[in-house]
Design a protein around this motif. Sequence first.
Motif, PDB file in Angstrom:
ATOM      1  N   SER A 115       0.818  -1.216   0.000  1.00  0.00           N
ATOM      2  CA  SER A 115       0.000   0.000   0.000  1.00  0.00           C
ATOM      3  C   SER A 115       0.861   1.280   0.000  1.00  0.00           C
ATOM      4  CB  SER A 115      -0.967  -0.002   1.190  1.00  0.00           C
ATOM      5  OG  SER A 115      -0.315  -0.193   2.422  1.00  0.00           O
ATOM      6  N   TYR A 116       2.094   1.155  -0.497  1.00  0.00           N
ATOM      7  CA  TYR A 116       3.034   2.288  -0.571  1.00  0.00           C
ATOM      8  C   TYR A 116       2.410   3.495  -1.271  1.00  0.00           C
ATOM      9  CZ  TYR A 116       7.306   4.855  -1.869  1.00  0.00           C
ATOM     10  OH  TYR A 116       8.269   5.814  -2.055  1.00  0.00           O
ATOM     11  N   LEU A 117       2.508   4.640  -0.627  1.00  0.00           N
ATOM     12  CA  LEU A 117       2.011   5.945  -1.089  1.00  0.00           C
ATOM     13  C   LEU A 117       0.487   6.005  -1.230  1.00  0.00           C
ATOM     14  CD1 LEU A 117       4.705   7.250  -3.604  1.00  0.00           C
ATOM     15  CD2 LEU A 117       4.462   7.681  -1.141  1.00  0.00           C
ATOM     16  N   LYS A 118      -0.193   5.051  -0.667  1.00  0.00           N
ATOM     17  CA  LYS A 118      -1.654   5.112  -0.632  1.00  0.00           C
ATOM     18  C   LYS A 118      -2.069   5.723   0.710  1.00  0.00           C
ATOM     19  CE  LYS A 118      -2.655   1.378  -3.846  1.00  0.00           C
ATOM     20  NZ  LYS A 118      -1.923   2.055  -4.855  1.00  0.00           N
ATOM     21  N   HIS A 119      -3.221   6.366   0.708  1.00  0.00           N
ATOM     22  CA  HIS A 119      -3.731   6.946   1.949  1.00  0.00           C
ATOM     23  C   HIS A 119      -5.165   6.492   2.177  1.00  0.00           C
ATOM     24  CE1 HIS A 119      -5.358   9.886  -0.941  1.00  0.00           C
ATOM     25  NE2 HIS A 119      -6.280  10.119  -0.030  1.00  0.00           N
ATOM     26  N   GLU A 120      -5.584   6.634   3.406  1.00  0.00           N
ATOM     27  CA  GLU A 120      -6.959   6.320   3.774  1.00  0.00           C
ATOM     28  C   GLU A 120      -7.378   7.289   4.873  1.00  0.00           C
ATOM     29  OE1 GLU A 120      -9.808   2.439   4.624  1.00  0.00           O
ATOM     30  OE2 GLU A 120      -7.645   2.154   4.478  1.00  0.00           O
ATOM     31  N   ALA A 121      -8.661   7.613   4.897  1.00  0.00           N
ATOM     32  CA  ALA A 121      -9.204   8.563   5.866  1.00  0.00           C
ATOM     33  C   ALA A 121     -10.244   7.870   6.742  1.00  0.00           C
ATOM     34  CB  ALA A 121      -9.843   9.746   5.137  1.00  0.00           C
ATOM     35  N   PHE A 122     -10.300   8.286   8.007  1.00  0.00           N
ATOM     36  CA  PHE A 122     -11.198   7.679   8.989  1.00  0.00           C
ATOM     37  C   PHE A 122     -11.823   8.782   9.831  1.00  0.00           C
ATOM     38  CE2 PHE A 122      -7.625   5.005   8.052  1.00  0.00           C
ATOM     39  CZ  PHE A 122      -8.192   3.779   7.784  1.00  0.00           C
ATOM     40  N   GLU A 123     -13.125   8.717  10.034  1.00  0.00           N
ATOM     41  CA  GLU A 123     -13.772   9.659  10.935  1.00  0.00           C
ATOM     42  C   GLU A 123     -13.683   9.098  12.349  1.00  0.00           C
ATOM     43  OE1 GLU A 123     -18.206  11.093  11.662  1.00  0.00           O
ATOM     44  OE2 GLU A 123     -17.349  11.974   9.815  1.00  0.00           O
ATOM     45  N   LEU A 124     -13.043   9.859  13.214  1.00  0.00           N
ATOM     46  CA  LEU A 124     -12.942   9.503  14.628  1.00  0.00           C
ATOM     47  C   LEU A 124     -13.680  10.570  15.414  1.00  0.00           C
ATOM     48  CD1 LEU A 124      -9.104   8.682  14.888  1.00  0.00           C
ATOM     49  CD2 LEU A 124     -10.976   7.139  14.252  1.00  0.00           C
ATOM     50  N   SER A 125     -14.466  10.146  16.389  1.00  0.00           N
ATOM     51  CA  SER A 125     -15.223  11.115  17.177  1.00  0.00           C
ATOM     52  C   SER A 125     -15.366  10.642  18.614  1.00  0.00           C
ATOM     53  CB  SER A 125     -16.614  11.329  16.566  1.00  0.00           C
ATOM     54  OG  SER A 125     -17.423  10.182  16.741  1.00  0.00           O
ATOM     55  N   ALA A 126     -15.709  11.576  19.471  1.00  0.00           N
ATOM     56  CA  ALA A 126     -15.994  11.222  20.859  1.00  0.00           C
ATOM     57  C   ALA A 126     -17.193  10.277  20.908  1.00  0.00           C
ATOM     58  CB  ALA A 126     -16.259  12.483  21.667  1.00  0.00           C
ATOM     59  N   GLU A 127     -18.115  10.472  19.982  1.00  0.00           N
ATOM     60  CA  GLU A 127     -19.326   9.644  19.974  1.00  0.00           C
ATOM     61  C   GLU A 127     -19.071   8.223  19.476  1.00  0.00           C
ATOM     62  OE1 GLU A 127     -23.501   9.684  17.595  1.00  0.00           O
ATOM     63  OE2 GLU A 127     -22.918  11.563  18.594  1.00  0.00           O
ATOM     64  N   ASN A 128     -18.313   8.057  18.380  1.00  0.00           N
ATOM     65  CA  ASN A 128     -18.129   6.697  17.848  1.00  0.00           C
ATOM     66  C   ASN A 128     -17.010   5.932  18.562  1.00  0.00           C
ATOM     67  OD1 ASN A 128     -15.607   7.282  16.562  1.00  0.00           O
ATOM     68  ND2 ASN A 128     -16.567   7.613  14.577  1.00  0.00           N
ATOM     69  N   ARG A 129     -16.172   6.637  19.311  1.00  0.00           N
ATOM     70  CA  ARG A 129     -15.110   6.024  20.133  1.00  0.00           C
ATOM     71  C   ARG A 129     -14.153   5.120  19.355  1.00  0.00           C
ATOM     72  NH1 ARG A 129     -19.733   5.644  23.543  1.00  0.00           N
ATOM     73  NH2 ARG A 129     -19.541   7.015  25.337  1.00  0.00           N
ATOM     74  N   LYS A 130     -14.067   5.302  18.051  1.00  0.00           N
ATOM     75  CA  LYS A 130     -13.129   4.488  17.271  1.00  0.00           C
ATOM     76  C   LYS A 130     -11.713   5.018  17.466  1.00  0.00           C
ATOM     77  CE  LYS A 130     -16.484   3.140  13.801  1.00  0.00           C
ATOM     78  NZ  LYS A 130     -16.911   3.241  12.400  1.00  0.00           N
ATOM     79  N   GLN A 131     -10.757   4.092  17.376  1.00  0.00           N
ATOM     80  CA  GLN A 131      -9.342   4.436  17.477  1.00  0.00           C
ATOM     81  C   GLN A 131      -8.649   3.977  16.209  1.00  0.00           C
ATOM     82  OE1 GLN A 131      -7.920   3.941  21.898  1.00  0.00           O
ATOM     83  NE2 GLN A 131      -8.790   2.020  21.194  1.00  0.00           N
ATOM     84  N   LEU A 132      -7.587   4.673  15.847  1.00  0.00           N
ATOM     85  CA  LEU A 132      -6.822   4.301  14.668  1.00  0.00           C
ATOM     86  C   LEU A 132      -5.421   3.918  15.100  1.00  0.00           C
ATOM     87  CD1 LEU A 132      -6.715   4.041  11.590  1.00  0.00           C
ATOM     88  CD2 LEU A 132      -5.986   6.446  11.514  1.00  0.00           C
ATOM     89  N   TYR A 133      -5.021   2.691  14.730  1.00  0.00           N
ATOM     90  CA  TYR A 133      -3.650   2.244  14.962  1.00  0.00           C
ATOM     91  C   TYR A 133      -2.846   2.581  13.711  1.00  0.00           C
ATOM     92  CZ  TYR A 133       0.460  -0.640  15.506  1.00  0.00           C
ATOM     93  OH  TYR A 133       1.761  -1.073  15.583  1.00  0.00           O
ATOM     94  N   VAL A 134      -1.849   3.441  13.878  1.00  0.00           N
ATOM     95  CA  VAL A 134      -0.996   3.899  12.785  1.00  0.00           C
ATOM     96  C   VAL A 134       0.380   3.241  12.965  1.00  0.00           C
ATOM     97  CG1 VAL A 134      -0.037   5.909  11.604  1.00  0.00           C
ATOM     98  CG2 VAL A 134      -2.206   6.120  12.863  1.00  0.00           C
ATOM     99  N   PRO A 135       0.783   2.357  12.057  1.00  0.00           N
ATOM    100  CA  PRO A 135       2.074   1.681  12.215  1.00  0.00           C
ATOM    101  C   PRO A 135       3.263   2.609  11.951  1.00  0.00           C
ATOM    102  CG  PRO A 135       0.727   0.645  10.490  1.00  0.00           C
ATOM    103  CD  PRO A 135       0.058   1.916  10.878  1.00  0.00           C
ATOM    104  N   PRO A 136       4.448   2.208  12.383  1.00  0.00           N
ATOM    105  CA  PRO A 136       5.648   2.958  12.016  1.00  0.00           C
ATOM    106  C   PRO A 136       5.790   3.000  10.490  1.00  0.00           C
ATOM    107  CG  PRO A 136       6.159   1.316  13.695  1.00  0.00           C
ATOM    108  CD  PRO A 136       4.762   1.050  13.236  1.00  0.00           C
ATOM    109  N   GLY A 137       6.335   4.098   9.988  1.00  0.00           N
ATOM    110  CA  GLY A 137       6.524   4.230   8.543  1.00  0.00           C
ATOM    111  C   GLY A 137       5.353   4.888   7.838  1.00  0.00           C
TER     112      GLY A 137
END
Length: 182
Positions: free
Chosen positions: A94-116
């Motif tokens: 997935s080199y040079l690809k991006h993705e977007a995520f909506e994070l909010s206090a209400e949905n309580r989702k977390q995003l794990y971002v790896p090194p690199g």
Amino acid sequence: MKYNKTNLQDAWLVEIELRGDDRGSFARTMCADEFAARGMINSFAQQNMSVSAKAGTLRGLHFQRAPHTEAKLVRCTRGVILDVIVDLRSNSPSYLKHEAFELSAENRKQLYVPPGFAHSFQTLVDDCEVSYLVSAAYAPQAEGGLRYDDPLLNISWPRPITAISAKDTTWPYLNPDAPPIF
């Protein structure tokens, strides 16, 4: 917790599972054993907090160069953000690809971002607070960044940018002919 794979190699969207009773609720937000079972870094050196007053505030795209690369576990604790990550690992599918995520206090989702990966977010409402665990201490000499408006990435930010640091407007554009960052 529920672990959802993303379209980017090694990045995860983590959903917190609340357990409640008449007192309120309880949830785990990180489990070292569950992270390790998925190949995620499970040891964190510091916790950071970012507060942004205005909707449209943009922070990033930031990363730390080796040997100070870092994983992040990002959560929006007040308000709503669009969190964007970019895979900068040249050996990744997935080199040079991006993705977007909506994070909010209400949905309580977390995003794990790896090194690199480069990491950024834009606030979608006024008065946002973001908290994130980081696997390595900040090393100013290893700091790097990408332009939020890099045409090679073509990230679609949902709001006009109302606030951004001077540093974030001066990061270089990606150069396909340059050696890879990671």
